[in-house]
Design an enzyme around this catalytic site. Structure first.
Site, PDB file in Angstrom:
ATOM      1  N   PHE A 205       0.850  -1.186   0.000  1.00 48.01           N
ATOM      2  CA  PHE A 205       0.000   0.000   0.000  1.00 48.01           C
ATOM      3  C   PHE A 205       0.887   1.239   0.000  1.00 48.01           C
ATOM      4  O   PHE A 205       1.929   1.253   0.651  1.00 48.01           O
ATOM      5  CB  PHE A 205      -0.804   0.091   1.300  1.00 48.01           C
ATOM      6  CG  PHE A 205      -2.071  -0.708   1.371  1.00 48.01           C
ATOM      7  CD1 PHE A 205      -2.758  -1.117   0.247  1.00 48.01           C
ATOM      8  CD2 PHE A 205      -2.600  -1.020   2.609  1.00 48.01           C
ATOM      9  CE1 PHE A 205      -3.932  -1.837   0.353  1.00 48.01           C
ATOM     10  CE2 PHE A 205      -3.771  -1.739   2.733  1.00 48.01           C
ATOM     11  CZ  PHE A 205      -4.445  -2.142   1.605  1.00 48.01           C
ATOM     12  N   GLU A 206       0.480   2.273  -0.667  1.00 48.74           N
ATOM     13  CA  GLU A 206       0.963   3.628  -0.393  1.00 48.74           C
ATOM     14  C   GLU A 206      -0.292   4.435  -0.085  1.00 48.74           C
ATOM     15  O   GLU A 206      -0.987   4.899  -0.986  1.00 48.74           O
ATOM     16  CB  GLU A 206       1.708   4.232  -1.586  1.00 48.74           C
ATOM     17  CG  GLU A 206       3.037   3.598  -1.902  1.00 48.74           C
ATOM     18  CD  GLU A 206       4.153   4.055  -0.971  1.00 48.74           C
ATOM     19  OE1 GLU A 206       3.919   5.002  -0.185  1.00 48.74           O
ATOM     20  OE2 GLU A 206       5.243   3.472  -1.039  1.00 48.74           O
TER      21      GLU A 206
END
Length: 799
Positions: free
Chosen positions: A650-651
């Site tokens: 994830f970012e």
């Protein structure tokens, strides 16, 4: 000890030690690489500078290459349009001026140090409120306990107010009896325009309970009879699924205190795993740089940690006031007196190098001394005094001792018999939102367990591991000392880069310290410079924090899925995560594996969107090098290539569209908590989406089906064969008539971000093949390890 043999794809690459790749450190103060003071013998010591996150306009590829060469600290957000790049960077005024000389301009200032300090103040206010609320048992007031029946069925509705309701961590649980069956559910917290109103519950029941008991996780209790609501629906009808359990940015001690409370409250569903490798600790040696210019400065460092006595040491360079006096060092407790040498006229003659040697010879039980950054130290020292300090600003309530990193393990069966899912956060200290995703997810899984069948299904059938903060030392440093700290706090620099002016440039990037695709094996995107923000460490897995993740995967081979939670930029990525200087990546997933990554991502991305409509762009979804940049030695690559774990990154913190300016706006590592909260909510949705993917995968016992197109037949010329599949699956095949096995060739992607490759058949060939899906189901239950022959086979006859 037998050394682990590297895979062939690692052995064939030359070791590269050049500093390349994105995300390198901005040295504090204002230097992009350590510069030996020998080169500048008479310069004043550099002053400390504030840092800001700015948006840079990089005009062309040549300027981009220069940006990489300079080692500027870049965030995870990059956009390209017609060869012009917009890049977010953490920079000082000195670096901005330097970049301007290369045609790299500042387009916008996104976040300043003043704004970061405001985030800290915001957090402190929330913490004080939470502490005051938790200081005593809360009082519960039942505002409403009703039942009603409509055309859909019979429902129980409650409104309960707690005196500690201003804190999102305060949870209320209702228990009642339907017939002879005891049931329970967690109430939702209702906040309107920042004001806590009450907790509520709306739930369908099989029979009307006569009374209900409410319990708070802070100890408060209340009981109420259940009365009829005259057939009307309640005013606030909302979903029964409970969310929103975080109300401020949380430091490591808060995260793990919350974890321990959950384990105590839900002993049948939670246990806390203590990782075996303690961190170095939120601690530093006490230091002082005595002297105003580089050639006469002396750097003094304590032998003891600052909090263990180093901060009590004082050093006094003194003119003795007599002629022809020798250089002399005396130690009185924690006081070090340096009587400088004088000549016949009483003038001081001791050079910095002579003072350094005298301190090391006569005060080594307390301190060590060096000249400034490798300078020859030929300048004559001036009288001066200093008290050493470790420069750490956190209150004493923040422990300086080595930290035990913990994992929250959630599941009804936590014995390895169920498929495992791992979510881990804050490898990079400055990413304050990421731990909240794990805590919010843990709370949702536990507090919805009793009354939400979907949650119960996940917890009963999976083994869920959540690590809120991989990097607690760096996180404490980010919260209390330097907001932009990315790495841990371990200083691997030698004497020439270990003066306190470099204190914000020490540490190892934990997401560059792993053993797959590392800088030590020739891959791009990490640095061997100890002051770079992507410093990979002195060796692979040198850091205890990185070894903890390896240990967790080793100890729990049932882990099949993982999510590494970072910020910011709104990316959704998977392996390969690194490439070499010729841009050859680590081995790509097969076409079937890639298809599974995309299909599973679709589920998670839809769940993220459900919260407030955030859409992770297609251009920011896919393998890491396809959408961002090379990240040598990252942890997700280790999990995928060494452990076979489907591992995503994830970012969090997707750009927000500004309707006024008509442009996308970056949110930063530490947005105002109102935004950070929303990011935590939506990406908790996404993490639970991964858990749902893991559950569906565990329940998948249906073998895939595949079909070669075209099939058997006679053809006039070369034929292009492709495979149709009932689901994402890897095709193993042979073209020489032999039995296909797991060692046979596999159908790969035809190119970056392209579909599966096809087979061009230009002579009569028999294609034997079988498919394997992500759950390990083999087509037709074929066993490649036996002598069976129930694989697929087609013969293409070329006339």
């Amino acid at each position: 000890m037998v050394k682990r043999k590297k895979p062939k794809w690692k052995r064939n690459l030359m070791v590269m030690t050049a500093v390349t790749g994105l995300g390198f450190s901005t040295f504090y103060p204002g230097l992009s690489t350590p510069t030996s003071a020998v080169e500048r013998p008479d310069q004043p010591l550099p002053k400390e500078e504030s840092v800001s996150i700015v948006q840079l306009v990089v005009p062309n590829d040549k300027a981009k290459d220069k940006l990489l060469e300079l080692g500027i600290d870049l965030t995870h957000r990059i956009e390209e349009n017609n060869g012009v790049y917009e890049v977010d960077a953490v920079v000082t005024p000195t670096e901005i001026a330097m970049l301007d000389t290369y045609g790299i301009k500042v387009k916008d200032t996104l976040i300043t140090e003043t704004q970061w300090n405001a985030r800290v103040a915001e957090r402190q206010t929330a913490m004080q409120l939470q502490a005051s609320l938790a200081a005593s048992e809360d009082t519960l007031k039942v505002l409403r306990a009703n039942h009603f029946t409509n055309q859909s069925g019979t429902f129980l509705y409650m409104e309960v107010k707690t005196s500690a309701g201003a804190s999102a961590s305060t949870a209320l649980k209702a228990t009642w009896t339907e017939g002879e069956v005891e049931k329970s559910a967690t109430l939702s917290r209702f906040v309107d325009y920042g004001e806590y109103m009450y907790h509520y519950l709306l739930l369908q029941v099989d029979a009307v309970p006569s009374s209900v008991k409410i319990e708070s996780n802070l100890g408060g209790t209340a009981t109420s009879n259940v009365t009829e609501w005259l057939g009307k629906e309640p005013k606030h009808k909302k979903t029964n699924y409970v969310t929103d359990f975080v109300d401020h940015y949380m430091a490591p001690n808060e995260l793990y205190e919350r974890a321990e409370k959950l384990a105590k409250e839900f002993p049948n569903l939670v246990e806390i795993i203590d990782m075996p490798n303690k961190t170095n600790g939120y601690r530093r040696l006490a230091q002082a740089t005595i002297g105003g210019t580089t050639n006469l400065a002396v750097v003094v460092s304590s032998k003891a940690w600052g909090h263990e006595g180093g901060n009590d040491i004082s050093v006094d360079f003194k003119n003795p006031g007599t002629n022809n006096s020798p250089l002399k060092v005396t130690v009185d407790g924690k006081k070090i007196l340096v009587n400088l040498a004088t000549d016949a006229s009483g003038k001081v003659t001791s050079t910095a190098k002579q003072v350094v040697d005298a301190l090391n010879a006569n005060a080594s039980q307390l301190v060590s001394a060096t000249t400034y950054r490798g300078n020859a130290g030929s300048g004559v020292v001036a009288p001066a005094a200093a008290t050493l300090t470790d420069n750490l600003k956190a209150p004493s309530s923040v422990s300086r001792d080595p930290f035990t990193v913990k994992a929250i393990r959630i599941g009804k069966h936590r014995d390895g018999s169920k498929p495992g899912v791992l979510g881990y956060a804050q490898e990079h200290a400055r990413e304050w939102v990421t731990p909240l995703v794990t805590i919010e997810t843990a709370e949702r899984l536990l507090r919805n367990y009793d009354h939400d069948s979907e949650t119960r299904k996940l917890v009963d059938n999976l083994d869920i591991f959540l690590v809120p903060s991989v990097n607690p030392d760096g996180a404490n440093y980010s919260f209390n000392d330097y907001n932009m700290q990315r790495r841990n706090m371990t200083n691997h620099c030698g004497p020439t880069a270990s003066d306190p002016g470099y204190r914000n440039s020490w540490g190892v990037d934990l997401n560059r310290n792993h053993s797959v695709g590392s800088v030590f094996d020739g891959f791009v995107g990490a640095s061997t410079s100890c002051t770079s923000d992507t410093f990979a460490g002195p060796s692979e897995n040198s850091e205890p924090e990185a070894r903890n993740l390896v240990w967790l995967a080793d100890q729990n081979p049932n882990i099949k899925f993982a999510m590494n939670i970072h910020s910011y930029g709104g990316y959704f990525m998977w392996s390969p995560g690194a490439y070499d200087p010729k841009r050859v990546t680590l081995p790509r997933p097969t076409a079937g594996q890639e298809a599974f990554y995309w299909a599973a991502s679709d589920i998670m991305l839809n769940d993220i969107q459900d919260h407030r409509g955030t859409v992770i762009l297609p251009s920011r979804t896919g393998p890491i090098p396809d959408v961002l940049y090379s990240a040598a030695g990252n942890s997700a690559d280790y999990l995928w290539y060494e452990k076979g774990i489907y591992a995503w990154n994830f970012e969090v913190g997707a750009d927000l569209w500004n309707n006024t300016t008509k442009r996308w706006q970056a949110v930063g590592f530490q947005p105002a908590f109102s935004e950070g909260h929303e990011e935590a909510m939506e990406f908790s949705n996404g993490l639970i989406g991964l858990i749902k993917v893991a559950y569906a995968n565990a329940k998948d016992h249906q073998p895939p089906k595949s079909k070669a197109m075209p099939g058997n037949g006679k053809y006039d010329g070369p034929v292009v064969v492709e495979f149709e599949l009932s689901e994402p699956a890897t095709i193993y095949y042979t073209l020489d008539g032999s039995r296909p096995t797991f060692q046979s060739k596999k159908i790969q992607l035809s190119g970056t971000r392209e579909l599966a490759e096809t087979l061009k058949i230009d002579k009569t060939t028999t294609i034997n093949y079988f498919a394997v899906d992500a759950a390990g189901n083999i087509e037709k239950n074929y066993n490649p390890l036996s002598n069976g022959n129930n694989f697929n086979s087609v013969t293409i006859t070329i006339k």
